[in-house]
Design a protein around this motif. Structure first.
Motif, PDB file in Angstrom:
ATOM      1  N   GLU A  63       0.821  -1.217   0.000  1.00  0.00           N
ATOM      2  CA  GLU A  63       0.000   0.000   0.000  1.00  0.00           C
ATOM      3  C   GLU A  63       0.856   1.269   0.000  1.00  0.00           C
ATOM      4  N   THR A  64       1.869   1.318   0.848  1.00  0.00           N
ATOM      5  CA  THR A  64       2.691   2.538   0.895  1.00  0.00           C
ATOM      6  C   THR A  64       3.536   2.694  -0.369  1.00  0.00           C
ATOM      7  N   THR A  67       1.192   4.097  -2.959  1.00  0.00           N
ATOM      8  CA  THR A  67       0.968   5.522  -2.661  1.00  0.00           C
ATOM      9  C   THR A  67       2.168   6.345  -3.115  1.00  0.00           C
ATOM     10  N   ASP A  70       2.196   6.539  -6.882  1.00  0.00           N
ATOM     11  CA  ASP A  70       1.182   7.495  -7.340  1.00  0.00           C
ATOM     12  C   ASP A  70       1.670   8.928  -7.153  1.00  0.00           C
ATOM     13  N   ARG A  71       2.269   9.205  -5.993  1.00  0.00           N
ATOM     14  CA  ARG A  71       2.791  10.539  -5.711  1.00  0.00           C
ATOM     15  C   ARG A  71       3.889  10.904  -6.709  1.00  0.00           C
TER      16      ARG A  71
END
Length: 165
Positions: A63-64, A67, A70-71
């Motif tokens: 998940e991280t 993220t 995506d960032r």
């Protein structure tokens, strides 16, 4: 050596390819391998590999990592003058019929993993190969996530030197 080939094949052909398909990608890139490493389990379903454990201890779960990727994508597009919010875009359409090939960033990380020495080419050596890459999407995503890539790489290399895989 047959188990080495099996380890790499399992990671790249099954897990990373599955991630690439889920992302709708035509190729298996370093980010797919990193995501697969974060999810890799040993033969005992209850235990994670050393690579997955080190990633989790550095705050890098599937998940991280997603993220951070995506960032990184949002930031890269912003540099080009394109403002995009990943969360507002439709999700990728997985294509189970697609057979993603090994991409250039994966070939590079495998070369770097092989350059780390001799012995089993397992998840930990592949992690070192990923962390040796100073440019590209994964390096930018790890930086955006605030990960000390050099410290994590040193820790993984230390574990390899101690005989961990």
């Amino acid at each position: 050596m047959a188990s080495d080939a099996k380890d790499v094949r399992a990671l790249l052909v099954r897990e990373a390819r599955t991630v690439a398909r889920r992302d709708g990608s035509r190729s298996i890139e370093a980010e797919h391998v990193l995501l697969a490493l974060a999810a890799t389990r040993t033969t005992s379903a209850a235990r994670t590999t050393s690579a997955a454990r080190m990633l989790a201890e550095a705050g890098l779960t599937e998940e991280t990592i997603r993220t951070a990727l995506d960032r990184e994508w949002e930031q890269s597009l912003a540099v080009a003058g394109v403002a995009v919010r990943i969360g507002l875009l439709p999700e990728a359409t997985p294509d189970e019929s697609r057979d993603p090939h090994i991409g250039d960033s994966t070939k590079l990380l495998l070369k770097r993993a092989m350059d780390t020495g001799t012995g089993r080419l397992g998840p930990l050596r592949i992690l070192v190969g990923i962390l040796d890459t100073e440019r590209g999407r994964v390096a930018r995503a790890l930086q955006a996530a605030g990960v000390d890539r050099a410290a994590l790489r040193a820790r993984a290399a230390e574990a390899l030197a101690a005989g961990d895989h």
